[in-house]
Design an enzyme around this catalytic site. Structure first.
Site, mmCIF file in Angstrom:
data_model
loop_
_atom_site.group_PDB
_atom_site.id
_atom_site.type_symbol
_atom_site.label_atom_id
_atom_site.label_comp_id
_atom_site.label_asym_id
_atom_site.label_seq_id
_atom_site.Cartn_x
_atom_site.Cartn_y
_atom_site.Cartn_z
ATOM 1 N N GLU A 65 0.821 -1.207 0.000
ATOM 2 C CA GLU A 65 0.000 0.000 0.000
ATOM 3 C C GLU A 65 0.857 1.261 0.000
ATOM 4 O OE1 GLU A 65 -2.979 0.252 -0.656
ATOM 5 O OE2 GLU A 65 -3.700 -1.798 -0.412
ATOM 6 N N TYR A 148 -6.217 6.955 3.722
ATOM 7 C CA TYR A 148 -6.428 5.863 2.783
ATOM 8 C C TYR A 148 -5.735 4.574 3.240
ATOM 9 C CZ TYR A 148 -5.508 2.497 -0.698
ATOM 10 O OH TYR A 148 -5.399 1.287 -1.297
ATOM 11 N N ASP A 166 -9.682 5.620 -2.540
ATOM 12 C CA ASP A 166 -8.447 6.024 -3.218
ATOM 13 C C ASP A 166 -8.796 6.729 -4.523
ATOM 14 O OD1 ASP A 166 -9.342 3.922 -4.751
ATOM 15 O OD2 ASP A 166 -7.323 3.368 -5.353
#
Length: 368
Positions: A65, A148, A166
């Site tokens: 991520e 996020y 996102d």
DNA sequence: AAGTCGGGGGG
DNA sequence: CCCCCAGACTT
């Protein structure tokens, strides 16, 4: 017209409203689509394996991520495999020298991510017993993990029923609700609408929506006929889904100019130094340059030598365009004490951002 | 709320 | 050339 998610009046108009009752997102349809069309990615547990009880490794999900922040899947894959090969656990990464992490991150961009990555690994080991927090709120207290990323990890690893929003989702939802203002002005409303749809399979749902944005509801093309959200999508109903999201006015990109100095000693080694710990390309390796200014100045050579001009390197940063004249010379090593000398063969292992690899290339030093 | 912070792939 | 990408952080 259904329910346009409209921000009449957030600031410009006196009264408001948006969408107290957004029409629902059909999460069962999205999950059914995902079960058949999920992308196969190195950091992902497939929906089938997930159903069989396989749990994602928070370390790998977190690493992916962070790498994926403002970065494409295609660019991340090789870096992810390299990092997990070098450092299979968060403890391994925490124990690594920061220099090694920056070296491996070189070329991926947004280098503050690499520093925060290392700091986060050390915080997990030092403050959390080597175990990642299992809630979005807990995760967001860690360096480099924002709104996020905290939501993504919590959903994917722990099925916390949190909205994961996102850039892909911004686009999908802006189309779904025919949002008539730039997404940035309606982030909270979109998150609220998405939150209402998050199912028990929160992690698969988050990944499904991102896959949907990456493959079906893409920036320049929307394959509405095969989209599981076809029926409820207002932009599809209007007939021109790529009209959304509405883009904010773009700022012009100024130009900065300067000179780069590639110095070699009698043996052919190249002089390198570290950039400051803060700011652009912080802590990364460079060759000396002049200041970067709007007007092209004369080269302020670091030492007197027979300087040779190689031409110009152009490099585009997010908020300005850089044009560097590249010079090289063989110089006596006297006085160059802030940096170090690197053999051409060792350049591949230096923490050189792409900009300075371009500079070295133009000066005739081949990079791997 | 606006600026800062990389780099690459695709139209 | 342009746009956009599994954004975070600072001011």
């Amino acid at each position: 017209m259904g329910c346009h998610l409209s921000l009449m009046g957030r600031r410009r108009y006196p009264s408001a409203m948006s969408l107290s009752h957004p029409h629902p997102i059909d999460s069962p349809a999205v999950l059914a689509w995902y079960d058949r069309h999920a992308r196969d990615l190195p950091w992902r547990v497939s929906p089938q394996d997930r159903r069989d009880g396989v749990r994602p490794d928070p370390y790998r999900v977190w690493l992916s991520e962070v790498m994926l922040q403002q970065t494409t899947v295609a660019a991340v894959k090789a870096y992810f495999l390299r990092f997990t090969s070098l450092w299979p656990t968060v403890a391994n990464l925490a124990a690594a020298p920061l220099d090694a992490v920056l070296r491996e991150w070189a070329g991926l961009g947004y280098y503050a991510r690499a520093r925060n990555l290392h700091a986060c690994a050390q915080a997990v080991v030092g403050d959390h017993g080597g175990v990642f927090p299992d809630t979005a709120a807990g995760l967001q207290t860690l360096p480099g993990i924002g709104a996020y990323t905290s939501a993504a990890i919590a959903a994917i690893c722990f099925d916390e029923r949190v909205a994961v929003l996102d850039g892909n989702l911004d686009r999908v939802l802006a189309r779904y609700y025919a949002l008539d203002v730039p997404v940035r002005e309606a982030k909270d409303e979109l998150r609220g609408a998405l939150q209402l749809a998050v199912p028990v399979r929160a992690g698969d749902f988050a990944q499904a929506m991102m896959d949907l944005g990456a493959t079906i509801c893409a920036p320049r093309a929307a394959m509405c006929l095969v989209c599981p959200l076809h029926d409820g999508c207002e932009a599809r109903a209007e007939g021109e889904p790529t009209r959304y999201p509405i883009k904010p006015v773009k700022a012009e990109r100024p130009v900065r100019r300067g000179h780069a100095f590639v110095m070699r000693d009698a043996s052919g080694d190249v002089y390198l130094q570290s950039r400051p710990a803060k700011g652009l390309l912080a802590g990364m390796t460079e060759v000396p340059t002049s200041d970067w200014t709007a007007e092209p100045g004369e080269p302020d050579f670091p030492v007197t030598a027979a300087w040779q001009r190689h031409g110009e390197v152009v490099h585009i940063f997010t908020h300005f365009r850089l044009e560097l004249e590249v010079w090289s010379a063989v110089v006596p090593p006297d006085g160059l004490v802030n940096g170090w000398w690197s053999s051409p063969d060792a350049l591949a292992g230096e923490a050189l951002p792409t900009l300075f690899r371009k500079v070295l290339n133009l000066a005739g030093l081949d990079q791997a």
